[in-house]
Design a protein around this motif. Structure first.
Motif, PDB file in Angstrom:
ATOM      1  N   THR A 238       0.826  -1.206   0.000  1.00  0.00           N
ATOM      2  CA  THR A 238       0.000   0.000   0.000  1.00  0.00           C
ATOM      3  C   THR A 238       0.861   1.256   0.000  1.00  0.00           C
ATOM      4  OG1 THR A 238      -1.770  -1.150   1.186  1.00  0.00           O
ATOM      5  CG2 THR A 238      -1.824   1.257   1.221  1.00  0.00           C
ATOM      6  N   PHE A 239       1.935   1.255   0.794  1.00  0.00           N
ATOM      7  CA  PHE A 239       2.875   2.384   0.775  1.00  0.00           C
ATOM      8  C   PHE A 239       3.337   2.661  -0.653  1.00  0.00           C
ATOM      9  CE2 PHE A 239       4.305   1.511   5.372  1.00  0.00           C
ATOM     10  CZ  PHE A 239       3.574   2.569   5.874  1.00  0.00           C
ATOM     11  N   TYR A 240       3.700   1.592  -1.357  1.00  0.00           N
ATOM     12  CA  TYR A 240       4.221   1.754  -2.719  1.00  0.00           C
ATOM     13  C   TYR A 240       3.105   2.189  -3.677  1.00  0.00           C
ATOM     14  CZ  TYR A 240       7.211   0.934  -6.765  1.00  0.00           C
ATOM     15  OH  TYR A 240       7.966   1.111  -7.895  1.00  0.00           O
ATOM     16  N   ARG A 241       1.951   1.569  -3.578  1.00  0.00           N
ATOM     17  CA  ARG A 241       0.842   1.885  -4.479  1.00  0.00           C
ATOM     18  C   ARG A 241       0.376   3.333  -4.317  1.00  0.00           C
ATOM     19  NH1 ARG A 241      -2.529  -1.528  -2.677  1.00  0.00           N
ATOM     20  NH2 ARG A 241      -3.837  -0.135  -1.463  1.00  0.00           N
ATOM     21  N   GLU A 242       0.321   3.829  -3.079  1.00  0.00           N
ATOM     22  CA  GLU A 242      -0.154   5.183  -2.818  1.00  0.00           C
ATOM     23  C   GLU A 242       0.971   6.221  -2.901  1.00  0.00           C
ATOM     24  OE1 GLU A 242      -2.526   5.509   0.717  1.00  0.00           O
ATOM     25  OE2 GLU A 242      -3.778   3.783   0.182  1.00  0.00           O
ATOM     26  N   PRO A 394      20.395 -18.565   2.832  1.00  0.00           N
ATOM     27  CA  PRO A 394      20.798 -17.461   1.957  1.00  0.00           C
ATOM     28  C   PRO A 394      20.170 -17.515   0.567  1.00  0.00           C
ATOM     29  CG  PRO A 394      22.678 -18.232   3.208  1.00  0.00           C
ATOM     30  CD  PRO A 394      21.565 -19.207   3.460  1.00  0.00           C
ATOM     31  N   GLU A 395      19.966 -18.720   0.045  1.00  0.00           N
ATOM     32  CA  GLU A 395      19.343 -18.832  -1.279  1.00  0.00           C
ATOM     33  C   GLU A 395      17.868 -18.455  -1.217  1.00  0.00           C
ATOM     34  OE1 GLU A 395      20.259 -22.377  -3.590  1.00  0.00           O
ATOM     35  OE2 GLU A 395      21.997 -22.729  -2.284  1.00  0.00           O
ATOM     36  N   TRP A 396      17.187 -18.899  -0.162  1.00  0.00           N
ATOM     37  CA  TRP A 396      15.779 -18.508  -0.003  1.00  0.00           C
ATOM     38  C   TRP A 396      15.667 -16.992   0.196  1.00  0.00           C
ATOM     39  CZ3 TRP A 396      12.914 -15.836   3.545  1.00  0.00           C
ATOM     40  CH2 TRP A 396      11.527 -15.900   3.399  1.00  0.00           C
ATOM     41  N   ASP A 397      16.597 -16.440   0.940  1.00  0.00           N
ATOM     42  CA  ASP A 397      16.556 -15.016   1.260  1.00  0.00           C
ATOM     43  C   ASP A 397      16.646 -14.162  -0.007  1.00  0.00           C
ATOM     44  OD1 ASP A 397      16.340 -13.168   3.397  1.00  0.00           O
ATOM     45  OD2 ASP A 397      18.468 -12.704   3.252  1.00  0.00           O
ATOM     46  N   LEU A 398      17.545 -14.524  -0.908  1.00  0.00           N
ATOM     47  CA  LEU A 398      17.663 -13.791  -2.169  1.00  0.00           C
ATOM     48  C   LEU A 398      16.375 -13.930  -2.992  1.00  0.00           C
ATOM     49  CD1 LEU A 398      19.253 -12.151  -4.229  1.00  0.00           C
ATOM     50  CD2 LEU A 398      20.272 -14.299  -5.052  1.00  0.00           C
ATOM     51  N   PHE A 399      15.839 -15.134  -3.045  1.00  0.00           N
ATOM     52  CA  PHE A 399      14.582 -15.374  -3.755  1.00  0.00           C
ATOM     53  C   PHE A 399      13.466 -14.515  -3.163  1.00  0.00           C
ATOM     54  CE2 PHE A 399      10.534 -17.681  -4.062  1.00  0.00           C
ATOM     55  CZ  PHE A 399      10.444 -17.928  -5.426  1.00  0.00           C
ATOM     56  N   MET A 400      13.407 -14.482  -1.828  1.00  0.00           N
ATOM     57  CA  MET A 400      12.385 -13.688  -1.147  1.00  0.00           C
ATOM     58  C   MET A 400      12.478 -12.221  -1.524  1.00  0.00           C
ATOM     59  SD  MET A 400      11.999 -11.321   1.541  1.00  0.00           S
ATOM     60  CE  MET A 400      13.342 -11.591   2.701  1.00  0.00           C
ATOM     61  N   MET A 401      13.676 -11.661  -1.513  1.00  0.00           N
ATOM     62  CA  MET A 401      13.824 -10.242  -1.844  1.00  0.00           C
ATOM     63  C   MET A 401      13.368  -9.949  -3.266  1.00  0.00           C
ATOM     64  SD  MET A 401      17.321  -8.996   0.070  1.00  0.00           S
ATOM     65  CE  MET A 401      18.393 -10.341  -0.405  1.00  0.00           C
ATOM     66  N   GLN A 402      13.723 -10.823  -4.190  1.00  0.00           N
ATOM     67  CA  GLN A 402      13.313 -10.626  -5.582  1.00  0.00           C
ATOM     68  C   GLN A 402      11.791 -10.649  -5.702  1.00  0.00           C
ATOM     69  OE1 GLN A 402      15.433 -13.936  -7.260  1.00  0.00           O
ATOM     70  NE2 GLN A 402      17.286 -12.745  -7.670  1.00  0.00           N
ATOM     71  N   LYS A 403      11.168 -11.619  -5.055  1.00  0.00           N
ATOM     72  CA  LYS A 403       9.720 -11.766  -5.154  1.00  0.00           C
ATOM     73  C   LYS A 403       8.974 -10.641  -4.435  1.00  0.00           C
ATOM     74  CE  LYS A 403       9.419 -15.373  -7.731  1.00  0.00           C
ATOM     75  NZ  LYS A 403       8.763 -15.286  -9.069  1.00  0.00           N
ATOM     76  N   VAL A 404       9.486 -10.206  -3.303  1.00  0.00           N
ATOM     77  CA  VAL A 404       8.832  -9.130  -2.558  1.00  0.00           C
ATOM     78  C   VAL A 404       8.912  -7.822  -3.336  1.00  0.00           C
ATOM     79  CG1 VAL A 404       9.010  -7.686  -0.485  1.00  0.00           C
ATOM     80  CG2 VAL A 404       8.995 -10.167  -0.279  1.00  0.00           C
ATOM     81  N   GLN A 405      10.049  -7.557  -3.955  1.00  0.00           N
ATOM     82  CA  GLN A 405      10.145  -6.353  -4.785  1.00  0.00           C
ATOM     83  C   GLN A 405       9.125  -6.398  -5.930  1.00  0.00           C
ATOM     84  OE1 GLN A 405      14.227  -5.843  -6.082  1.00  0.00           O
ATOM     85  NE2 GLN A 405      14.687  -4.504  -4.362  1.00  0.00           N
ATOM     86  N   GLU A 406       9.017  -7.547  -6.590  1.00  0.00           N
ATOM     87  CA  GLU A 406       8.033  -7.699  -7.668  1.00  0.00           C
ATOM     88  C   GLU A 406       6.617  -7.474  -7.137  1.00  0.00           C
ATOM     89  OE1 GLU A 406       8.498 -11.546  -9.399  1.00  0.00           O
ATOM     90  OE2 GLU A 406      10.589 -11.201 -10.018  1.00  0.00           O
ATOM     91  N   TYR A 407       6.350  -7.992  -5.963  1.00  0.00           N
ATOM     92  CA  TYR A 407       5.031  -7.866  -5.326  1.00  0.00           C
ATOM     93  C   TYR A 407       4.694  -6.405  -5.052  1.00  0.00           C
ATOM     94  CZ  TYR A 407       1.836  -8.132  -1.255  1.00  0.00           C
ATOM     95  OH  TYR A 407       0.814  -7.967  -0.352  1.00  0.00           O
ATOM     96  N   PHE A 408       5.653  -5.655  -4.532  1.00  0.00           N
ATOM     97  CA  PHE A 408       5.418  -4.237  -4.278  1.00  0.00           C
ATOM     98  C   PHE A 408       5.128  -3.491  -5.577  1.00  0.00           C
ATOM     99  CE2 PHE A 408       8.357  -4.233  -0.288  1.00  0.00           C
ATOM    100  CZ  PHE A 408       7.358  -4.863   0.446  1.00  0.00           C
ATOM    101  N   ARG A 409       5.976  -3.748  -6.568  1.00  0.00           N
ATOM    102  CA  ARG A 409       5.865  -3.007  -7.835  1.00  0.00           C
ATOM    103  C   ARG A 409       4.574  -3.346  -8.599  1.00  0.00           C
ATOM    104  NH1 ARG A 409      11.644  -4.384  -8.806  1.00  0.00           N
ATOM    105  NH2 ARG A 409      12.896  -2.516  -8.488  1.00  0.00           N
ATOM    106  N   SER A 410       4.241  -4.607  -8.633  1.00  0.00           N
ATOM    107  CA  SER A 410       3.148  -5.058  -9.493  1.00  0.00           C
ATOM    108  C   SER A 410       1.779  -4.961  -8.842  1.00  0.00           C
ATOM    109  CB  SER A 410       3.385  -6.511  -9.920  1.00  0.00           C
ATOM    110  OG  SER A 410       3.295  -7.371  -8.782  1.00  0.00           O
TER     111      SER A 410
END
Length: 433
Positions: A238-242, A394-410
């Motif tokens: 919501t922060f990102y969308r607004e 560490p591998e999950w963590d990188l995956f999480m960051m990528q997916k969360v960024q996509e989630y915020f943007r999209s």
């Protein structure tokens, strides 16, 4: 002002060009007694390498030693893993806590149990730091480089203009941000470290998840999809969308600190030592106006961590390397915290040692830029990221960051995101069994 801060932040995580290996022995020359011909090898990340080199020289003089210090430029952990995989000999190296178990399992480092004085060293630390530096079976693997946590800071001038108090829940943060934007006080009131690097979005997300009471992972290292976790995700989306955050928040330099120090933003979740930067008049336009408060959320917890110095699996000489670890990560043979106290006084880095954090000189120094009572309370409520000990994390963590960024943007579905995060954890756990 902005150029000064950019230079300051560049120094903090600068990438030096040219020769990365500095032979401290060559720079120092020989002491009155012959130092060992075989040097100890020490690799470290790009934080204040000039000071690290000076610390190496102090160690060599105090112990009549020979050390080669190599600066690793770029993304430290993947580069260090490449070096270790390739068979490079290392006696001591830095690591964040989420690499300790992984590197131990790969037989690149050894635990410190049985070393002289280890029981007394552990007794002098805060329990959360001992946990961070230990394997899941309790064996201690590292000595502390520094101890930190993510803190919630705010620009008190902005809140005064808006006539609002410090929010204590994420719903209240959202409401206050909307008012600040509507009233023209701040176009992007909320700020955080949302870059795709291990000390940025990952640490910020876990701090905020813990503040709301989310487990994220349970005792069996299974991902936990629960309302608290979803609430934080949806609030930030919501922060990102607004447009309550800057559009380029995911690519800002310097962990977003230069942007915050410009005075554009009201709130920030950031490493506690960066609060000192925000209140430094030499580099910040809002020096003296930035206060700390407990994290918003149902529990007011946050993520605490302790970075480490580790001993290589095959040290040149175990006693010599143990001396090097103790000098950098504890007390030297002369009873002084040479390295740790300097980090605290000059840069505001916290320590895992109770004795250091109650040192009157350090308490007085920290009090100039933050409320130490609130900091102490925040540490009491802080949560250690136990899942970081999993070798697959560490591998999950990188995956999480990528997916969360996509989630915020999209603006995509929370259901889809949490399903992907859970599936990735299950997949990686199976791979590493």
């Amino acid at each position: 002002m902005s150029n000064s801060l950019e230079r300051f932040m560049l120094t903090r995580r600068r990438v030096l060009q040219g020769a990365a290996a500095l032979s401290a022995g060559a720079m120092m020359g020989r002491s009155a007694f012959a130092a060992p011909d075989t040097s100890l090898s020490f690799i470290g990340w790009q934080y204040q390498p000039e000071i690290v080199d000076a610390n190496v020289k102090t160690f060599m003089k105090l112990y009549d030693e020979n050390v080669t210090y190599e600066l690793v430029t770029g993304d430290y952990h993947p580069i260090a893993e490449t070096k270790l995989t390739g068979g490079q000999h290392v006696d001591m190296l830095y690591a964040e806590e989420d690499r300790i178990a992984r590197w131990h399992a790969a037989e690149w480092i050894k635990d410190l149990e049985g070393q002289q004085g280890i029981a007394e060293i552990k007794a002098g630390m805060f329990p959360v730091s001992v946990e961070s530096l230990s394997l899941s079976d309790g064996r201690m693997c590292g000595l502390p480089y520094y101890a930190g946590y993510n803190t919630f800071i705010y620009n008190e001038e902005h809140l005064s203009k808006a006539g609002v108090s410090v929010p204590e829940s994420w719903d209240a943060v959202l409401d206050v941000c909307r008012k600040l934007k509507k009233d023209g006080i701040s176009e992007a009131p909320y700020h955080a470290m949302w870059g795709q690097r291990w000390p940025e979005l990952s640490w910020s997300m876990f701090a905020c998840w813990y503040s709301e009471g989310a487990k994220v992972f349970d005792e069996n290292e299974d991902f936990v999809d629960e309302p608290a976790l979803r609430k934080v995700l949806e609030t930030f989306q919501t922060f990102y969308r607004e447009k309550l955050v800057v559009e380029d928040i995911m690519t800002l330099p310097g962990e977003g600190v230069p942007s915050y120090a410009s005075g554009r933003h009201t709130f920030m979740v950031v490493h506690d030592y960066n609060h000192k930067v925000a209140n430094d008049p030499a580099v910040s336009k809002i020096a003296g106006k930035v206060r700390n408060a407990l994290m918003p959320g149902a529990t007011h917890s946050t993520m605490a961590w302790t970075a480490s110095y580790l001993m290589g699996a095959q040290p040149v000489d175990e006693e010599r390397v143990w001396n090097l670890l103790k000098f950098f990560g504890g007390k030297a043979s002369d009873g002084q915290y040479h390295v740790i106290k300097r980090w605290a006084l000059e840069f505001g880095l916290g320590s895992a040692y109770k004795e250091v954090m109650t040192d009157p000189e350090i308490v007085a120094s920290f009090s100039k830029w933050r409320d130490v009572n609130i900091s102490a309370k925040q540490l009491e409520l802080a949560t250690s990221r136990k899942v970081g000990k999993a070798i697959w994390f560490p591998e999950w963590d990188l995956f999480m960051m990528q997916k969360v960024q996509e989630y915020f943007r999209s603006g995509s579905s929370t259901d889809q995101l949490v399903t992907e995060l859970a599936a990735k954890a299950t997949e990686l756990k199976a791979q590493y069994q």
